[in-house]
Each structure stands twice: as C-alpha cells, then as structure tokens.
Design a protein around this motif. Sequence first.
Motif, PDB file in Angstrom:
ATOM      1  N   THR A   1     -36.245  22.765  -8.317  1.00  0.00           N
ATOM      2  CA  THR A   1     -35.261  23.487  -9.128  1.00  0.00           C
ATOM      3  C   THR A   1     -35.688  23.526 -10.584  1.00  0.00           C
ATOM      4  OG1 THR A   1     -33.482  22.831  -7.631  1.00  0.00           O
ATOM      5  CG2 THR A   1     -32.841  23.588  -9.810  1.00  0.00           C
ATOM      6  N   LEU A   2     -36.156  22.385 -11.104  1.00  0.00           N
ATOM      7  CA  LEU A   2     -36.602  22.345 -12.499  1.00  0.00           C
ATOM      8  C   LEU A   2     -37.747  23.328 -12.724  1.00  0.00           C
ATOM      9  CD1 LEU A   2     -36.627  18.511 -13.294  1.00  0.00           C
ATOM     10  CD2 LEU A   2     -34.930  20.199 -14.002  1.00  0.00           C
ATOM     11  N   ALA A   3     -38.747  23.274 -11.851  1.00  0.00           N
ATOM     12  CA  ALA A   3     -39.903  24.151 -12.007  1.00  0.00           C
ATOM     13  C   ALA A   3     -39.507  25.618 -11.870  1.00  0.00           C
ATOM     14  CB  ALA A   3     -40.979  23.779 -10.992  1.00  0.00           C
ATOM     15  N   ALA A   4     -38.601  25.904 -10.940  1.00  0.00           N
ATOM     16  CA  ALA A   4     -38.139  27.282 -10.744  1.00  0.00           C
ATOM     17  C   ALA A   4     -37.415  27.797 -11.981  1.00  0.00           C
ATOM     18  CB  ALA A   4     -37.241  27.361  -9.515  1.00  0.00           C
ATOM     19  N   ASN A   5     -36.587  26.941 -12.590  1.00  0.00           N
ATOM     20  CA  ASN A   5     -35.887  27.341 -13.809  1.00  0.00           C
ATOM     21  C   ASN A   5     -36.860  27.621 -14.948  1.00  0.00           C
ATOM     22  OD1 ASN A   5     -33.395  26.515 -12.417  1.00  0.00           O
ATOM     23  ND2 ASN A   5     -32.506  26.513 -14.466  1.00  0.00           N
ATOM     24  N   ILE A   6     -37.861  26.754 -15.089  1.00  0.00           N
ATOM     25  CA  ILE A   6     -38.856  26.954 -16.151  1.00  0.00           C
ATOM     26  C   ILE A   6     -39.553  28.297 -15.977  1.00  0.00           C
ATOM     27  CG2 ILE A   6     -41.020  26.103 -17.128  1.00  0.00           C
ATOM     28  CD1 ILE A   6     -40.073  23.252 -16.382  1.00  0.00           C
ATOM     29  N   GLN A   7     -39.914  28.619 -14.752  1.00  0.00           N
ATOM     30  CA  GLN A   7     -40.583  29.890 -14.474  1.00  0.00           C
ATOM     31  C   GLN A   7     -39.642  31.070 -14.677  1.00  0.00           C
ATOM     32  OE1 GLN A   7     -43.374  30.545 -10.984  1.00  0.00           O
ATOM     33  NE2 GLN A   7     -41.598  31.707 -10.232  1.00  0.00           N
ATOM     34  N   ARG A   8     -38.437  30.991 -14.119  1.00  0.00           N
ATOM     35  CA  ARG A   8     -37.492  32.119 -14.161  1.00  0.00           C
ATOM     36  C   ARG A   8     -37.075  32.474 -15.581  1.00  0.00           C
ATOM     37  NH1 ARG A   8     -32.029  30.328 -12.097  1.00  0.00           N
ATOM     38  NH2 ARG A   8     -31.719  29.894 -14.325  1.00  0.00           N
TER      39      ARG A   8
ATOM     40  N   HIS B   1     -46.891  14.506 -10.493  1.00  0.00           N
ATOM     41  CA  HIS B   1     -47.349  14.065  -9.181  1.00  0.00           C
ATOM     42  C   HIS B   1     -46.776  14.838  -8.000  1.00  0.00           C
ATOM     43  CE1 HIS B   1     -49.229  10.888 -11.382  1.00  0.00           C
ATOM     44  NE2 HIS B   1     -48.103  10.341 -11.742  1.00  0.00           N
ATOM     45  N   SER B   2     -45.816  15.711  -8.229  1.00  0.00           N
ATOM     46  CA  SER B   2     -45.253  16.449  -7.102  1.00  0.00           C
ATOM     47  C   SER B   2     -46.139  17.648  -6.754  1.00  0.00           C
ATOM     48  CB  SER B   2     -43.844  16.952  -7.435  1.00  0.00           C
ATOM     49  OG  SER B   2     -43.386  17.815  -6.406  1.00  0.00           O
ATOM     50  N   PRO B   3     -46.544  17.783  -5.499  1.00  0.00           N
ATOM     51  CA  PRO B   3     -47.359  18.940  -5.099  1.00  0.00           C
ATOM     52  C   PRO B   3     -46.607  20.263  -5.200  1.00  0.00           C
ATOM     53  CG  PRO B   3     -46.717  17.634  -3.177  1.00  0.00           C
ATOM     54  CD  PRO B   3     -46.314  16.842  -4.382  1.00  0.00           C
ATOM     55  N   GLN B   4     -45.259  20.209  -5.257  1.00  0.00           N
ATOM     56  CA  GLN B   4     -44.461  21.436  -5.341  1.00  0.00           C
ATOM     57  C   GLN B   4     -44.689  22.182  -6.654  1.00  0.00           C
ATOM     58  OE1 GLN B   4     -40.744  19.127  -4.477  1.00  0.00           O
ATOM     59  NE2 GLN B   4     -40.274  20.878  -3.194  1.00  0.00           N
ATOM     60  N   VAL B   5     -45.074  21.455  -7.693  1.00  0.00           N
ATOM     61  CA  VAL B   5     -45.190  22.052  -9.026  1.00  0.00           C
ATOM     62  C   VAL B   5     -46.247  23.148  -9.056  1.00  0.00           C
ATOM     63  CG1 VAL B   5     -45.808  21.555 -11.432  1.00  0.00           C
ATOM     64  CG2 VAL B   5     -44.323  19.993 -10.179  1.00  0.00           C
ATOM     65  N   ALA B   6     -47.279  23.005  -8.261  1.00  0.00           N
ATOM     66  CA  ALA B   6     -48.383  23.966  -8.277  1.00  0.00           C
ATOM     67  C   ALA B   6     -47.940  25.381  -7.911  1.00  0.00           C
ATOM     68  CB  ALA B   6     -49.484  23.504  -7.325  1.00  0.00           C
TER      69      ALA B   6
ATOM     70  N   LEU C   1     -45.634  27.356 -15.151  1.00  0.00           N
ATOM     71  CA  LEU C   1     -44.974  26.603 -16.218  1.00  0.00           C
ATOM     72  C   LEU C   1     -45.634  26.860 -17.576  1.00  0.00           C
ATOM     73  CD1 LEU C   1     -44.435  23.139 -14.449  1.00  0.00           C
ATOM     74  CD2 LEU C   1     -43.159  25.276 -14.204  1.00  0.00           C
ATOM     75  N   SER C   2     -46.390  27.954 -17.676  1.00  0.00           N
ATOM     76  CA  SER C   2     -47.175  28.202 -18.885  1.00  0.00           C
ATOM     77  C   SER C   2     -46.332  28.525 -20.111  1.00  0.00           C
ATOM     78  CB  SER C   2     -48.163  29.348 -18.634  1.00  0.00           C
ATOM     79  OG  SER C   2     -47.457  30.549 -18.318  1.00  0.00           O
ATOM     80  N   SER C   3     -45.046  28.816 -19.920  1.00  0.00           N
ATOM     81  CA  SER C   3     -44.192  29.110 -21.081  1.00  0.00           C
ATOM     82  C   SER C   3     -43.869  27.858 -21.888  1.00  0.00           C
ATOM     83  CB  SER C   3     -42.883  29.766 -20.625  1.00  0.00           C
ATOM     84  OG  SER C   3     -42.179  28.904 -19.735  1.00  0.00           O
TER      85      SER C   3
ATOM     86  N   ARG D   1     -52.348  17.997 -18.791  1.00  0.00           N
ATOM     87  CA  ARG D   1     -52.085  18.808 -17.589  1.00  0.00           C
ATOM     88  C   ARG D   1     -51.377  20.118 -17.939  1.00  0.00           C
ATOM     89  NH1 ARG D   1     -50.002  17.825 -12.244  1.00  0.00           N
ATOM     90  NH2 ARG D   1     -49.536  19.866 -11.337  1.00  0.00           N
ATOM     91  N   PHE D   2     -50.371  20.050 -18.823  1.00  0.00           N
ATOM     92  CA  PHE D   2     -49.546  21.225 -19.084  1.00  0.00           C
ATOM     93  C   PHE D   2     -49.816  21.892 -20.425  1.00  0.00           C
ATOM     94  CE2 PHE D   2     -47.101  18.603 -16.048  1.00  0.00           C
ATOM     95  CZ  PHE D   2     -47.033  19.504 -15.001  1.00  0.00           C
ATOM     96  N   GLN D   3     -50.755  21.320 -21.200  1.00  0.00           N
ATOM     97  CA  GLN D   3     -51.144  21.919 -22.485  1.00  0.00           C
ATOM     98  C   GLN D   3     -49.937  22.126 -23.394  1.00  0.00           C
ATOM     99  OE1 GLN D   3     -54.569  22.576 -23.401  1.00  0.00           O
ATOM    100  NE2 GLN D   3     -54.621  21.126 -21.693  1.00  0.00           N
ATOM    101  N   VAL D   4     -49.158  21.054 -23.578  1.00  0.00           N
ATOM    102  CA  VAL D   4     -47.958  21.109 -24.407  1.00  0.00           C
ATOM    103  C   VAL D   4     -47.986  19.978 -25.435  1.00  0.00           C
ATOM    104  CG1 VAL D   4     -46.520  22.140 -22.601  1.00  0.00           C
ATOM    105  CG2 VAL D   4     -46.664  19.648 -22.794  1.00  0.00           C
TER     106      VAL D   4
END
Length: 508
Positions: free
Chosen positions: A245-252, A270-275, A279-281, A303-306
């Motif tokens: 849900t977190l990753a989906a919100n970040i993308q959406r 560490h979650s494989p779901q993130v791939a 999340l580039s925003s 990892r996330f360049q933030v």
Amino acid sequence: MHTLNAAMFLEDAAQRAGDKPFLLTGQQPVTFGQVEENARRAARMFTDLGIQPGERIAFLLGNSPTFMACYFGALKMGAVPVPLNPQSPGPEVAYYLTDSHAGAFVAAEPFLEAAQAGFQAAGTCQHFLFDNLPGSTACPPAAQRLAPLLSAASSDFTTAVTQPQDVAVVLYTSGTTGRPKGAMLSHANLHFFTELLARDQWELGPSDVILMTASASHIFGQTILLVACATTAALSLVGRIDIATLAANIQRDRVTYFAGVPMLANLLLHSPQVAAFDLSSLRKVMFGGATISSEVMAQFKARFQVEVITGYGMTEAVPLTFANAALMRSAPPGSVGKPVWGTSLRIVDETDADMPPGSAGEIIVRGPQVFSGYQNRPEANAEALRGGWFHTGDAGYLDANGYLFIVDRLREMVKVSGFSVFPAEVERVLQAHPAVAEVAVIGLQRKNLDERLKAFVVLKPGAEAGARELIAYCEAQLAEYKCPRLIEFRASLPKSPTGKIDKKSLAE
C-alpha cells in the motif's frame, strides 16, 4: 497576549491556494478550500450542539477528509480535539473518553464496534456522532448520523479567539509504563514546531506531496498534517500500513517526502514487493520515533537516491533535535543532530547534575515546544517537569561538538553482572549483520539472579545465520556482559500501532 489558533494553518492555506489539491485518497482530490469550508461547517455544528470552548471532542475516524474537517472545526470553535488511535478496542476507547472528559465523540463506520462499546462503557460523553454508516445500518443507540448534521450546518463561522497557551489538542502517549496519559499541547506548541519543521528542517513547499504514514492520533501524524497546511503541500492518505500500500501510494500520487519510523526503512529495503513500484518521485525521507542505525540510513540513501534526515522528539516535545540534509553531511554517524532553535538540552544524572560530554544520562529539555503537562496528572507533572525542565526518560549523551546520541529509554536498561546495558546498543550491532533485517533485545529476569539478554531476530529474505554466529558477532564488538545469551528467530516482530517494535508483548 495575541490571539493564536492552530486552525489558522488551514485558513491561510485556503486563502493562498484554495483550489489546490490537499487530500489525495485515490478518488477525487479534496482541495484546501473544500476542507476549510467543511471545517467551518463542523465548527458551527459543534457549537449548535452546545459544545463549549475548551471542551474536549474525541475522534475515532482514521486519516480521512472527515477527520480533517472535524479536527480543524473543533479548533476553530475553541474546543480541544482528542484524536484516538483507530486500533483502540472498546475498553481503551472508554478509558480515553472518561480520562479526557470528552463532551462529544465522533466515530466512523470502520470502528463501529469499538466506538459503540467504548461510548456505552464510559457513560460520560453527551454527544455521539457517526460517519459513513450505510443507510441500511442502524445508528448506535444515543448516536446521531454525522453527514446530515454537517451538511445542514452553515459554513458562516468566525474562528474563536484562543490564546497561545490555551490547550489546542490532547494526544495520548503509548502508556508503556502504565495507563496512557493525555499530553496537553498548546496552540503555541503547535505553531512553533510546525513553522520550524516546515521552514528549517523538512524544507518543504507547494510542489511537494507528503505520504501520511502515521495516524493523526500520533505526534508524527499531527506534524505531517500541520506542515502540509503551512506549506500548501498535498497529503497522500494511507488507508493501512503495509508495504504494498505504501509503495502503491508513492507511485500513484508521485510522493516526494515521507516521515516515518525506522521499521518502514527496513520494509522498503528488504521487501521483494517494492520492486514492482516506481518510487523515483521520492526526494527526501525522515526517520524518527526510534533509533535507526547509520548502516540502514546509508543503505536507504543509496538504494532510493534520496536525502535521508533524522531527528529526535516525542509527544510531549517535538522536535528537540534535528539533522536536516545540510547538517547530516557534517553530523557524526548515529547522531540525531543538535538541539533545534530556541531549545536548551542537558544530560544529567539521577540528581539532575550535568554529565560531561560522552557520558550517558537522562535527556532533559526546555523550549517553546515543550507541553504544558499531562491532563489530570498533577503528580506525574511534578515529576516530569521538575525544576522547569522536561525529563524525557530517555538516556543519551552529547559529544564534544554538541551532537546528541540516543542510547535508549531509561526504563529499558538491563542490569547484567552489575553493569548497566542498554538494549539499543546491542540492537545496533546486530542490525549491522548482513543477514539481519530486524532485531529486538530485551532483558530476562531470572529468579535470585540478575538479568540476561535475549535477542529476537528476523532474517532478510534468503539470508542464513545461526544463533552462535550472531552471538560471536556481538562478542567481537561488545563487552561480554553486553552480548545476548539467547537468540530467537522469528518471521516477524510484533509492532505497536505507531510501527515501533512492541517489546512489551515480546517480554510477556
């Protein structure tokens, strides 16, 4: 004294950017102007019900447009919002209603069972309003449907005159040392930390989208909500905290910023779901609420360049120290920064005498963000605020350059062979092991003997490590008495509603 009301944050945002999206829910965005109009209606509704300025109004609503309207509406008419954790069961709800002396209680359909049971058990609350009840669902006894009352109320309302030191909101602490206590934060407290975080620490603006990971019943949620108003940034509301849900919100919603507990860093790393998500925003994240290792921060940044920033604060006083992006570049690893503007911080022993740099003791503070006390707790206030300083109950030390390092909660300290051991120090070592995703260390009391340490470990997906290997890893970096003697591997660790590891349930 000058008039000051935290509702001004929303009012100003609506005047400057009334048509700008404020709340992003996956459906039609809700603008600042719409939330402001609904808040005026809520203020009129509460006033017409007979709620008086200074009276407490409890909310069991979750992060939703309805919560925003009722929260700011209560502030507008001079009442005091008491947001309740959405995961609270009936007995907890009853305790909060009774302890806060709430005159009104507003709840939503997802929490129907707990709200109804709590309201009936408390028996002290005069008004009970319910939101989002389907037409076929009967309203609980003594309750009224919120939607008709809100739509019938006039939006013509002028914000009440409140003073800077008036209580603005009551937030209940986690209660790890007993029943939760209601921390009273003033309008001045809210204004100080909101302006400071928005301007100097988080450095956010109108183009940002903030992921609201925390419940507004928690100080993290309060800061995110008010900072969004102060900067006219949009809020991406999260229905539930799971990694997909977190990753989906970040993308959406093209989220640019979030503030959360270190658990979220581990999940995203560490979650494989993130791939599966973009999340580039993201451009900046802040971790607080618990200690985070410098290794995890470095991994997350790479990892996330933030930009990764950290800080230290609590319900009773937020923020206390901070390391923003500029400060992080010169801050020593593991530090949570230096005291924020206007804040004095000391490290003291059990007699409140100052400790030298590098020596651990209790962190005590004073400043514009420090709360006025716990509601109905004169003895606790006398202890916590003695000498004009707020005693945090946290152990830490200052280095020679004034950077603060958090050691642990004082109450977490374990006595092993006569020595004081802080579990957080052991956790930081184990967390750096390449196979370890999450860890919690507690002390086990033995009959007629001192305590010994036990570590609960969650391994990274596909990683392998045995108990002997992890104990040896600790022994290479820590004094022998600081090393855990028992290791228990688990698939996951229990979490509190705020995302912190629940050591109390592990101990039980």
